[in-house]
Design a protein around this motif. Structure first.
Motif, PDB file in Angstrom:
ATOM      1  N   LEU A  49      28.651  30.057 -13.889  1.00  0.00           N
ATOM      2  CA  LEU A  49      29.150  28.704 -14.191  1.00  0.00           C
ATOM      3  C   LEU A  49      29.904  28.711 -15.511  1.00  0.00           C
ATOM      4  O   LEU A  49      29.556  29.446 -16.437  1.00  0.00           O
ATOM      5  CB  LEU A  49      27.991  27.714 -14.303  1.00  0.00           C
ATOM      6  CG  LEU A  49      27.543  26.955 -13.064  1.00  0.00           C
ATOM      7  CD1 LEU A  49      26.398  26.026 -13.430  1.00  0.00           C
ATOM      8  CD2 LEU A  49      28.666  26.175 -12.431  1.00  0.00           C
ATOM      9  N   ARG A  50      30.933  27.842 -15.601  1.00  0.00           N
ATOM     10  CA  ARG A  50      31.707  27.724 -16.830  1.00  0.00           C
ATOM     11  C   ARG A  50      31.772  26.266 -17.262  1.00  0.00           C
ATOM     12  O   ARG A  50      31.790  25.362 -16.407  1.00  0.00           O
ATOM     13  CB  ARG A  50      33.127  28.249 -16.617  1.00  0.00           C
ATOM     14  CG  ARG A  50      33.216  29.705 -16.272  1.00  0.00           C
ATOM     15  CD  ARG A  50      34.654  30.194 -16.148  1.00  0.00           C
ATOM     16  NE  ARG A  50      35.558  29.247 -15.503  1.00  0.00           N
ATOM     17  CZ  ARG A  50      35.764  29.177 -14.191  1.00  0.00           C
ATOM     18  NH1 ARG A  50      35.110  29.978 -13.371  1.00  0.00           N
ATOM     19  NH2 ARG A  50      36.608  28.297 -13.691  1.00  0.00           N
TER      20      ARG A  50
ATOM     21  N   GLU B 225      33.504  23.022 -15.243  1.00  0.00           N
ATOM     22  CA  GLU B 225      33.427  23.119 -13.783  1.00  0.00           C
ATOM     23  C   GLU B 225      32.806  21.870 -13.197  1.00  0.00           C
ATOM     24  O   GLU B 225      32.001  21.181 -13.841  1.00  0.00           O
ATOM     25  CB  GLU B 225      32.554  24.321 -13.381  1.00  0.00           C
ATOM     26  CG  GLU B 225      33.340  25.513 -12.910  1.00  0.00           C
ATOM     27  CD  GLU B 225      32.441  26.559 -12.281  1.00  0.00           C
ATOM     28  OE1 GLU B 225      31.974  26.357 -11.142  1.00  0.00           O
ATOM     29  OE2 GLU B 225      32.224  27.592 -12.942  1.00  0.00           O
ATOM     30  N   SER B 226      33.157  21.581 -11.929  1.00  0.00           N
ATOM     31  CA  SER B 226      32.576  20.453 -11.208  1.00  0.00           C
ATOM     32  C   SER B 226      31.407  20.922 -10.357  1.00  0.00           C
ATOM     33  O   SER B 226      31.514  21.927  -9.648  1.00  0.00           O
ATOM     34  CB  SER B 226      33.618  19.800 -10.299  1.00  0.00           C
ATOM     35  OG  SER B 226      34.640  19.208 -11.061  1.00  0.00           O
TER      36      SER B 226
ATOM     37  N   THR C  60      30.624  17.082 -14.440  1.00  0.00           N
ATOM     38  CA  THR C  60      31.307  18.169 -15.143  1.00  0.00           C
ATOM     39  C   THR C  60      30.314  18.908 -16.023  1.00  0.00           C
ATOM     40  O   THR C  60      29.554  18.287 -16.777  1.00  0.00           O
ATOM     41  CB  THR C  60      32.448  17.606 -16.008  1.00  0.00           C
ATOM     42  OG1 THR C  60      33.360  16.906 -15.158  1.00  0.00           O
ATOM     43  CG2 THR C  60      33.171  18.701 -16.748  1.00  0.00           C
TER      44      THR C  60
ATOM     45  N   ARG D 274      28.331  23.547  -5.636  1.00  0.00           N
ATOM     46  CA  ARG D 274      29.545  23.826  -6.414  1.00  0.00           C
ATOM     47  C   ARG D 274      30.764  23.383  -5.622  1.00  0.00           C
ATOM     48  O   ARG D 274      30.733  23.279  -4.396  1.00  0.00           O
ATOM     49  CB  ARG D 274      29.626  25.314  -6.744  1.00  0.00           C
ATOM     50  CG  ARG D 274      28.522  25.714  -7.721  1.00  0.00           C
ATOM     51  CD  ARG D 274      28.536  27.179  -8.019  1.00  0.00           C
ATOM     52  NE  ARG D 274      29.572  27.488  -9.012  1.00  0.00           N
ATOM     53  CZ  ARG D 274      29.679  28.678  -9.596  1.00  0.00           C
ATOM     54  NH1 ARG D 274      28.854  29.649  -9.290  1.00  0.00           N
ATOM     55  NH2 ARG D 274      30.622  28.894 -10.480  1.00  0.00           N
TER      56      ARG D 274
ATOM     57  N   ARG E 247      36.494  26.162  -3.245  1.00  0.00           N
ATOM     58  CA  ARG E 247      37.624  26.962  -3.694  1.00  0.00           C
ATOM     59  C   ARG E 247      38.592  27.096  -2.529  1.00  0.00           C
ATOM     60  O   ARG E 247      38.183  27.035  -1.364  1.00  0.00           O
ATOM     61  CB  ARG E 247      37.168  28.345  -4.144  1.00  0.00           C
ATOM     62  CG  ARG E 247      36.299  28.312  -5.397  1.00  0.00           C
ATOM     63  CD  ARG E 247      35.778  29.680  -5.714  1.00  0.00           C
ATOM     64  NE  ARG E 247      34.878  30.109  -4.636  1.00  0.00           N
ATOM     65  CZ  ARG E 247      34.122  31.199  -4.695  1.00  0.00           C
ATOM     66  NH1 ARG E 247      34.169  31.974  -5.737  1.00  0.00           N
ATOM     67  NH2 ARG E 247      33.333  31.523  -3.696  1.00  0.00           N
TER      68      ARG E 247
END
Length: 196
Positions: free
Chosen positions: A33-34, A37-38, A47, A83, A86
């Protein structure tokens, strides 16, 4: 954007209020995770604001707390997490934005030898988006509407959903975060505009 296929449940570690938001800290199971990120938490797109070893923090504003069940959460409560999609990911549920429309209260758990259903009461303003065999997300879980009667509807839960989510463990009265299907909202909105 999400699919409503909850990846797992996790526990709330801490809840802390300040003058502008509530910090919701959850146990994190994703080492990559960063910040920024949502992540959908009980179906609400949040967020990532802070990361520590095994923990992830989200800042939740008053508007979100007032329209979802996130304001009811305390330490050790169980939540669904997913998450964001993508490009190229498989879409197994339906398109879920993480923009909760309101809450639907659990009226009854209906358990028989053949199936397990939840009956929910929907706010009158959202009832027009609920149709048999349509989609909804409840606390972030993509489900098919099994029956509709007035301002109440039912969803049938398969054993896998009962095992992997907290839906079957919620008590009567629990306000599930409800996101109506984006297609239903778009079609109804367009038809209403045409009839003016």
């Amino acid at each position: 954007m999400f699919t409503g296929i909850v990846e797992r449940t996790t526990r709330v570690i801490a809840v802390a209020d300040n003058s502008k938001f509530r910090r919701l800290t959850l146990a994190s199971h994703w080492p990559d995770l960063r910040p920024g990120e949502s992540v959908a938490v009980n179906g609400v797109c949040l967020t990532v604001a802070e990361l520590e070893a095994g923990k992830v923090g989200f800042d939740v504003i008053a508007e979100t707390l007032s329209k979802t069940n996130l304001g009811l959460l305390g330490a050790e409560d169980e939540v669904h997490i997913e998450r964001s999609l993508r490009v190229g990911d498989r879409l197994d549920g339906h398109f879920v934005q993480g923009h909760v429309d309101g809450t639907a209260s659990l009226v009854e758990q209906i358990s028989s030898q053949n199936e397990f259903r939840l009956r929910l009461a929907v706010p009158p303003a959202l009832a027009k988006y609920i149709s048999p065999k349509g989609s909804v997300a409840l606390d972030g879980v993509s489900l098919t509407i099994a029956a509709v009667e007035g301002e109440q509807f039912e969803v049938a839960l398969i054993p896998t959903t009962l095992q992997l989510t907290a839906l079957g463990r919620r008590e009567v009265g629990w306000p599930f975060n409800l996101e109506c299907d984006i297609l239903a909202k778009t079609v109804v909105s367009w038809l209403e505009r045409q009839s003016r």
